[in-house]
Design a protein around this motif. Structure first.
Motif, PDB file in Angstrom:
ATOM      1  N   GLN A   1       0.832  -1.298   0.096  1.00  0.00           N
ATOM      2  CA  GLN A   1       0.055   0.116  -0.025  1.00  0.00           C
ATOM      3  C   GLN A   1       0.924   1.327  -0.087  1.00  0.00           C
ATOM      4  O   GLN A   1       2.011   1.245   0.505  1.00  0.00           O
ATOM      5  CB  GLN A   1      -0.907  -0.074   1.223  1.00  0.00           C
ATOM      6  CG  GLN A   1      -1.918   1.018   1.283  1.00  0.00           C
ATOM      7  CD  GLN A   1      -3.099   1.019   2.411  1.00  0.00           C
ATOM      8  OE1 GLN A   1      -2.501   0.262   3.411  1.00  0.00           O
ATOM      9  NE2 GLN A   1      -4.061   1.317   2.239  1.00  0.00           N
TER      10      GLN A   1
ATOM     11  N   ARG B   1       2.892   2.076  -5.411  1.00  0.00           N
ATOM     12  CA  ARG B   1       2.206   0.456  -5.148  1.00  0.00           C
ATOM     13  C   ARG B   1       2.992  -0.358  -6.304  1.00  0.00           C
ATOM     14  O   ARG B   1       3.508  -1.214  -5.874  1.00  0.00           O
ATOM     15  CB  ARG B   1       1.005   0.520  -5.340  1.00  0.00           C
ATOM     16  CG  ARG B   1       0.117   1.232  -4.156  1.00  0.00           C
ATOM     17  CD  ARG B   1      -1.167   0.874  -4.221  1.00  0.00           C
ATOM     18  NE  ARG B   1      -1.850   1.428  -5.113  1.00  0.00           N
ATOM     19  CZ  ARG B   1      -2.139   2.614  -5.482  1.00  0.00           C
ATOM     20  NH1 ARG B   1      -1.777   3.595  -4.645  1.00  0.00           N
ATOM     21  NH2 ARG B   1      -2.644   2.897  -6.607  1.00  0.00           N
TER      22      ARG B   1
ATOM     23  N   ASP C   1      -5.478  -4.663  -8.363  1.00  0.00           N
ATOM     24  CA  ASP C   1      -5.516  -3.550  -7.397  1.00  0.00           C
ATOM     25  C   ASP C   1      -6.972  -3.667  -6.496  1.00  0.00           C
ATOM     26  O   ASP C   1      -7.651  -4.065  -7.103  1.00  0.00           O
ATOM     27  CB  ASP C   1      -5.782  -2.104  -8.257  1.00  0.00           C
ATOM     28  CG  ASP C   1      -4.704  -2.079  -9.041  1.00  0.00           C
ATOM     29  OD1 ASP C   1      -3.562  -1.680  -8.249  1.00  0.00           O
ATOM     30  OD2 ASP C   1      -4.584  -1.607 -10.112  1.00  0.00           O
TER      31      ASP C   1
ATOM     32  N   LYS D   1      -2.156  -2.852  -3.802  1.00  0.00           N
ATOM     33  CA  LYS D   1      -1.854  -3.563  -4.881  1.00  0.00           C
ATOM     34  C   LYS D   1      -1.455  -4.977  -4.253  1.00  0.00           C
ATOM     35  O   LYS D   1      -0.532  -4.877  -3.292  1.00  0.00           O
ATOM     36  CB  LYS D   1      -0.641  -2.779  -5.621  1.00  0.00           C
ATOM     37  CG  LYS D   1      -0.273  -3.456  -6.601  1.00  0.00           C
ATOM     38  CD  LYS D   1      -0.948  -3.011  -8.041  1.00  0.00           C
ATOM     39  CE  LYS D   1      -0.302  -3.691  -9.287  1.00  0.00           C
ATOM     40  NZ  LYS D   1      -0.928  -2.866 -10.256  1.00  0.00           N
TER      41      LYS D   1
END
Length: 139
Positions: A71, A75, A112, A122
């Protein structure tokens, strides 16, 4: 005493724990992701073994999974670094100290994950194939 399969999974988790990211095994995704990232090892599926009869041996291609989660603002690069670190850690000892015949990771499957009110996550699932043999499918 743990089974041979469990011993291999413990060794894999120990190898992942040496990385800067926090490493968990079989846990749910926590509310907060550490700055260095998060790895969750899933035990996966040993699949159907090939069997040889003399001597009796069960040859597995066990598919475990590593969930890698990051995070922050960078990412994509963070997930790439984390995935590369996993690859390096596995390549350093492809037998997990002699427990496996071979271990290999497959390409990550990134996604995502939106988070309400926060920076999205991610994540990637990285399959890891553990090749090993045992004399008993329950040992």
């Amino acid at each position: 005493m743990p089974t041979f399969r469990e011993t291999i999974l413990i060794a894999l988790h120990a190898r992942l724990s040496a990385l800067p990211a926090t490493s968990l095994r079989g846990e749910v995704l926590p509310e907060r992701i550490p700055v260095a990232g998060l790895l969750i090892l899933r035990d996966g599926d040993p699949g159907e073994p090939e069997v040889t009869l003399s001597p009796l041996a069960y040859h597995y291609q066990h598919r475990a999974e590593i969930e890698a989660v990051v995070q922050g603002t960078d990412r994509d690069a963070a997930l790439d670094r984390l995935s590369a670190g996993i690859g390096t850690a596995l390549a350093d000892d492809r037998t997990l100290g002699g427990l496996c015949d071979w271990i290999e990771a497959e390409a990550p499957q990134p996604v995502d994950l939106p988070v309400e009110g926060a920076t999205s996550l991610k994540a990637a699932v990285i399959p890891v194939v553990l090749h090993y043999s045992t004399a008993d499918p329950l040992s």
